[in-house]
Enzyme design. Structure first.
Site, mmCIF file in Angstrom:
data_model
loop_
_atom_site.group_PDB
_atom_site.id
_atom_site.type_symbol
_atom_site.label_atom_id
_atom_site.label_comp_id
_atom_site.label_asym_id
_atom_site.label_seq_id
_atom_site.Cartn_x
_atom_site.Cartn_y
_atom_site.Cartn_z
ATOM 1 N N SER A 96 0.813 -1.228 0.000
ATOM 2 C CA SER A 96 0.000 0.000 0.000
ATOM 3 C C SER A 96 0.839 1.267 0.000
ATOM 4 C CB SER A 96 -0.957 0.006 1.200
ATOM 5 O OG SER A 96 -0.241 0.218 2.399
ATOM 6 N N LYS A 131 0.417 4.533 6.605
ATOM 7 C CA LYS A 131 -0.155 5.384 5.559
ATOM 8 C C LYS A 131 0.420 6.790 5.705
ATOM 9 C CE LYS A 131 -3.137 2.280 4.013
ATOM 10 N NZ LYS A 131 -2.271 1.178 4.500
#
Lengths: 148, 429
Positions: A65, A102
């Site tokens: 990710s 993230k």
């Protein structure tokens, strides 16, 4: 502890005339290195990566990710809990009791955790929903599999 | 500046449980216990488990029903993780005051009277300690501040038990009536150094609460309990009798023993275990710069199974000269083991104790001293310690300690060593 006596101790009669002592000492031959005064300890990756030892932890990254930020599957990331998270930092957060890595987006009242890979969606935090940042990512370590 | 001493006691709440939670966020509200060596008894309980009435030291097998009913998760002790987290807390605290005594794995005393003003007073400093330890390490702490160590312990207890303090209690920021009111409310058995053993005896004398103990006659206390209790009483009145112990006193003996995962009969297994314990104890011996003159070794069968034949015995082996050499100590311990071992018993535990310790520096020479061998032994031991420090405990050990260690302790539910092993780091997606 012994008390000192006033009378000097008598010398034994058969004292040897001389005593040989072997003193061992290492003497290096050749010229001393002209660099010896300038030797340093070398590079320590801890010095480079860890700014605050008690607050720094390592995580193993799973998944893709964050490949856009050059964080790949299997990388180790360095996480500093003493850093206050700011807009645009890469963070380790706890979402639904799981760790996630993230990029933190905090602008105009919006709070999001944004992946760096178009095939993933951002995690949005509506008002009232609390974002729990575990720590700020301050480094990444990767080892390549080299076979010789 | 105020010259009255100010001690702060910083204590991590439910330390082992909190360490587990830092790295497993899913467990934030799960009831958790951490079990002792060999997964025996509960040595740490989360608040949820305490609320269920589970006491400290309850054997795991006795609470299995309760555990099933309330989904209590049990962890084996992960001392590697707890040790690392403890060091981190100590590092954070050292920033606040250089005068620090690491009292135990989860508690430290600080002297703060000369630095508290930098933080806006003791209470504000306590709050900053609490906040920073939580932020940097993830561990919740409570802080108690008072002019003596015993009172700081009490203040810490109040900070922990009474919600109104919000985790930080400066005893002398309270008014005198308030302070004495709390003391009247707390059982004397909670006082540091009293404990559950002496509390009933105090009660017989009419001393129920902390306040009663504080107001008791020092003379009477002394005649019944000795000078220690008299000191406790003085400390409760705010007279500091105990100093900060910044350097831990050298141990007089070093013990290393453990129960086996399951019973062991073969001499070979016992030998491995004994050698392993000597390894560890000898390392500790060198760490504190001591040598020992004798090694005690013992074996035990399962005392809780009186129907099984018992061979519970030990022996002490004197060394030719005091030593800190793992090999010399191992030889002595194994020699002792051979003399007490008898086949046909199911052994549950073995252990060793290094005794007659003295400072290495003040060693007396012996007739049989061999300086060259001494130097070689010192070099080998220092190399061994360095390798083990660098690459992890037990990386380099004596061959006698074996490779299989089939007898080793049971720790079936140990969490990963999240902070010290590359292959056990927490995973983030």
């Amino acid at each position: 502890m012994q008390t000192l006596t006033q009378t000097p101790v008598k010398m034994p009669v058969d004292t040897p005339a001389c005593e040989v002592r072997l003193i061992s000492h290492r003497i290096s031959a050749g010229f001393p290195s002209p660099a010896s005064d300038y030797v340093e300890d070398g590079l320590d990756l801890n010095d480079y990566l860890v700014r605050n030892k008690p607050a720094t932890f390592m995580f193993t990254v799973k998944g893709d990710s964050m490949t856009g930020a050059s964080i790949e599957d299997g990388d180790k990331v360095v996480v500093d809990r003493s850093q206050a998270p700011q807009h645009n930092d890469i963070v380790v957060a706890v979402v639904d009791s799981e760790y996630t890595i993230k990029r933190l987006f905090m602008r105009d009242g919006e709070v999001e955790l944004r992946p760096e890979n178009p095939s993933y969606k951002a995690i949005c935090f509506a008002e009232g929903r609390e974002l729990q940042v575990w720590g700020v990512v301050v480094g990444v370590v990767r080892r390549y599999p080299v076979k010789r | 500046m105020n010259a009255t001493p100010q001690f702060a006691l910083v204590d991590v709440n439910n330390f082992y449980v909190s360490c587990e939670r830092v790295f497993q966020p899913a467990l934030a509200h799960t009831p958790i216990v951490v079990l002792s060596n060999n997964d025996g008894c509960a040595v740490a309980r989360s608040n949820e488990v305490k609320a269920l009435g589970v006491k400290m030291g309850v054997p795991w097998f006795k609470m299995k029903d309760l555990a099933e009913k309330h989904d209590i998760r049990a962890f084996s002790s992960n001392y590697t993780l707890y040790g690392d987290m403890s060091n981190r807390v100590a590092l954070v605290l050292r920033d606040f005051s250089p005068e620090i005594e690491i009292y135990s794995i989860d508690e430290a005393f600080l002297r703060i009277e000369t630095v508290a003003h930098l933080y806006g007073g003791a209470l504000a400093m306590g709050e900053q300690i609490r906040h920073r330890v939580k932020q940097w390490t993830g561990l919740p702490v409570c802080v108690g501040v008072a002019p003596t160590k015993t009172l700081a312990k009490l203040a810490n207890y109040m900070a922990k038990k009474r919600a109104e303090f919000n985790g930080v209690c400066d005893l002398h920021a309270l008014s005198r009536p308030e302070r004495l009111g709390y003391m009247a409310d707390i059982d004397a058995g909670e006082v540091w150094g009293v404990g559950p053993r002496l509390a009933p005896r105090l009660k017989e004398m009419g001393i129920q609460s902390v306040l009663d103990l504080r107001n008791a006659s020092p003379k009477t206390l002394r005649s019944h309990f000795g000078v220690v209790m008299e000191r406790v009483c003085s400390e409760l009145r705010g007279i500091a009798c105990l100093e900060l112990e910044q350097v831990a006193p050298s141990k007089q003996q070093i013990m290393s023993s453990r129960s086996f995962g399951h019973s062991v009969e073969a001499l070979e297994d016992l030998r491995e275990a004994v050698a392993t314990y000597v390894d560890r104890a000898a390392e500790k011996l060198r760490e504190q710069g001591s040598v020992c003159a004798a090694v005690h070794v013992f074996v035990q069968c399962n005392r809780f199974r009186p129907e099984e034949p018992q061979n519970n015995t030990g022996t002490t082996v004197a060394l030719v000269a005091p030593s800190d050499d793992t090999l010399a100590l191992t030889a002595a311990a194994l020699h002792g083991l051979r003399s007490i071992y008898r086949p046909g018993f199911r052994y549950k535990k073995t252990g060793i104790m290094l005794t007659l310790l003295s400072d290495k520096g003040v060693q007396q020479g012996s007739l049989f001293d061999a300086p060259v061998e001494h130097a070689r032994s010192a070099a080998v031991m220092s190399a061994m310690d360095q390798v083990n420090r660098l690459y992890g405990r037990g990386m380099l050990r004596t061959g006698a300690s074996g490779t299989q260690q089939r007898w080793s302790m049971r720790s079936e539910n140990r969490s990963p060593r999240f902070t010290t092993r590359w292959d056990e780091l927490p995973v983030v997606r």
